[in-house]
Design an enzyme around this catalytic site. Structure first.
Site, PDB file in Angstrom:
ATOM      1  CB  ALA A  78      13.276  28.405  65.194  1.00 43.24           C
ATOM      2  CG  ASN A  79      15.704  31.693  61.386  1.00 44.64           C
ATOM      3  OD1 ASN A  79      16.832  31.929  61.811  1.00 44.64           O
ATOM      4  ND2 ASN A  79      14.699  32.558  61.527  1.00 44.64           N
ATOM      5  NE  ARG A  80      19.410  24.353  59.093  1.00 46.31           N
ATOM      6  CZ  ARG A  80      19.235  23.255  59.842  1.00 46.31           C
ATOM      7  NH1 ARG A  80      19.770  23.169  61.042  1.00 46.31           N
ATOM      8  NH2 ARG A  80      18.527  22.251  59.370  1.00 46.31           N
ATOM      9  CB  ALA A 121      17.380  35.198  60.602  1.00 45.77           C
TER      10      ALA A 121
END
Ligand code: C5P
Length: 223
Positions: A29-31, A95
């Site tokens: 995943a990402n932030r 994102a």
């Protein structure tokens, strides 16, 4: 029914991160918190737009009064976007993971007792913004992308706009010291075909309202 300059307009917004599975219990995943995309969907809806909100697993709940499609992966996000079209405008604030694990395991990967480590191979995800920007038929009249950069923000975002074929890029500096990713403020430069306009640092809600007003202008309403 909400009145306003975007009344009768269908606007698609993507938001949040994507989760790309490694196996049934693990993912990459990402932030992204989904805060900016959510604020934007809310602001567009407040101007009377009919908003379709396609969101990955975000930290913040989706706004009320919009049609929500929840997805996990980039591929699912593309499918949901394509199913939601046509739209008058599309804003890609998600994102999206650039890569997915090439062959995610359908069983939990077990820790090897002899200590040999798993190796992940990646495959490229579809670029949703580029796919929609380059549609030959049924392209939204206005396609807006975001560019989260840590350096040479305007240069990178300007070439990103050309490469992807979108109309506008909202560029922001997400260097860790800015506190923007996951924070409540944003500092953006709006890049269109003939200008790069830097806005003062302000709350993500204010960025959303200003951007929604610009979208209304571009679609021929007056905010
Ligand atoms: O190339 P980059 O990821 O920096 O571009 C960011 C923009 O492209 C954002 O608007 C994002 O939502 C969109 N994007 C997308 N699909 C991808 C990657 C990025 O829609 N696979």
């Amino acid at each position: 029914l909400m009145d306003g300059p975007l009344r009768g307009k269908h606007v698609l917004v993507t938001s949040g991160p994507t989760h790309e599975p490694i196996d049934p219990v693990r993912y990459i995943a990402n932030r992204s918190s989904g805060a900016q995309g959510t604020a934007l969907a809310r602001a567009l809806s407040a101007l009377g737009a009919n908003v379709t909100f396609v969101t990955g697993p975000a930290d913040v709940p989706p706004p009320g009064g919009v049609t929500v499609f929840r997805v996990q992966t980039a591929q699912q996000m593309l499918d949901a976007v394509q199913a939601a079209l046509p739209a008058d405008a599309a804003v890609f604030a998600a994102a999206v993971a650039d890569w997915r694990v090439a062959s995610a395991s359908d069983k939990k990967i077990k820790k090897d007792q002899k200590g040999s480590l798993p190796v992940l191979e990646f495959a490229e995800n579809p670029d949703i913004l580029a796919t929609v920007s380059q549609m030959k038929k049924g392209r939204p009249a206005l396609v807006v992308g975001f560019a989260a950069e840590t350096h040479d923000v305007v240069d990178h975002a300007t070439s990103k706009r050309d490469r992807k074929g979108c109309d506008w890029i909202v560029a922001n500096d997400v260097s860790p010291e800015t506190g923007i990713m996951g924070g409540s403020e944003n500092a953006v430069t709006l890049i269109s075909e003939d200008e790069a306009e830097t806005w003062p640092r302000m709350g993500k809600d204010d960025v959303a309202r200003q951007l929604a007003a610009r979208i209304a202008d571009a679609l021929g309403g007056n905010a």
